[in-house]
Design a protein around this motif. Structure first.
Motif, short mmCIF file in Angstrom:
data_model
loop_
_atom_site.label_atom_id
_atom_site.label_comp_id
_atom_site.label_asym_id
_atom_site.label_seq_id
_atom_site.Cartn_x
_atom_site.Cartn_y
_atom_site.Cartn_z
N GLU A 149 0.65 -0.99 -0.03
CA GLU A 149 0.05 0.08 -0.04
C GLU A 149 0.81 1.32 0.08
N THR A 160 -4.33 -1.43 -2.69
CA THR A 160 -5.22 -1.27 -1.72
C THR A 160 -5.68 -2.69 -1.42
N ARG A 168 -8.19 -5.58 -0.04
CA ARG A 168 -9.49 -6.09 0.02
C ARG A 168 -9.36 -7.32 0.82
N ARG A 169 -10.21 -7.30 2.04
CA ARG A 169 -10.41 -8.33 2.92
C ARG A 169 -11.94 -9.00 2.87
N ASP A 170 -11.80 -10.26 3.04
CA ASP A 170 -13.07 -10.87 3.12
C ASP A 170 -13.20 -11.65 4.48
N GLU A 226 -6.41 -9.75 -0.54
CA GLU A 226 -6.27 -9.32 -2.10
C GLU A 226 -5.75 -7.87 -2.12
N ILE A 243 -5.17 -4.84 -4.44
CA ILE A 243 -5.54 -4.32 -5.73
C ILE A 243 -4.89 -3.19 -6.17
N ASN A 303 -4.13 0.60 -7.58
CA ASN A 303 -4.98 1.42 -7.87
C ASN A 303 -4.86 2.23 -9.36
N ARG A 325 -2.84 -8.29 -9.75
CA ARG A 325 -3.30 -8.27 -8.36
C ARG A 325 -2.36 -9.30 -7.45
#
Length: 124
Positions: free
Chosen positions: A24, A30, A32-34, A41, A43, A45, A50
Motif C-alpha cells: 500500500e 489497496t 481487500r479483505r473478506d 487481495e 488491488i 490503484n 493483483r
C-alpha cells in the motif's frame, strides 16, 4: 486456443500486515479483505497484476529467487529516491540496454524490481 492472461500472483507470507502496509505504502495497492477468506487481495490503484497474500504454513520457506515482481516506472531513480525516504531501500540503479532498474525485497523476502524497460521502444 483460449487466451488466459496472468492477472493474479499469490505470495505466501507470515508477515501479513507488514506485507499489506508495504505494498500500500510503496506501490499504491489497496487491500481487500473478506472475513470468510484468509487471503488478502491487494488491488493496484492504477491497474495491473493483483497480489494475493496467503498465510504461509510453518514449513513453508518465505521468499524465493525463481520469481521477481517487476513494477514499471518511467523514472526509476526518482522512485528509488522517494522510496528511500519512505523506508524502502533499493540496491543501486543499474543501466541496461536503454533502460534502468533497481532491486529490493519485500517484508517476506520476495524479490522485487522497479524498471523503466516497458517505456523503451523495442524493435521486432
Amino acid at each position: 486456443m483460449t487466451q488466459a492472461p496472468i492477472t493474479r500472483l499469490i505470495l505466501y507470507t507470515r508477515r501479513m500486515e507488514q506485507m499489506v502496509r508495504f505494498y500500500e505504502t510503496h506501490f499504491g495497492y489497496t487491500a481487500r479483505r473478506d472475513t470468510a477468506d484468509r487471503i488478502v487481495e491487494l488491488i493496484p490503484n492504477a491497474g495491473g497484476l493483483r497480489l494475493l497474500l496467503h498465510p504461509a504454513s510453518n514449513a513453508a520457506r518465505e521468499g524465493q529467487v525463481a520469481v521477481k515482481i517487476v513494477f514499471d516506472l518511467p523514472d526509476v531513480s526518482k522512485f528509488v529516491a522517494k522510496a528511500g525516504k519512505n523506508g524502502l531501500e533499493f540496491g543501486p540503479v543499474h543501466a541496461a540496454n536503454g533502460y534502468c532498474f533497481a532491486n529490493a525485497k519485500d517484508p517476506s523476502k520476495n524479490s522485487i524490481s522497479v524498471s523503466s524497460r516497458a517505456f523503451v521502444p523495442r524493435s521486432g
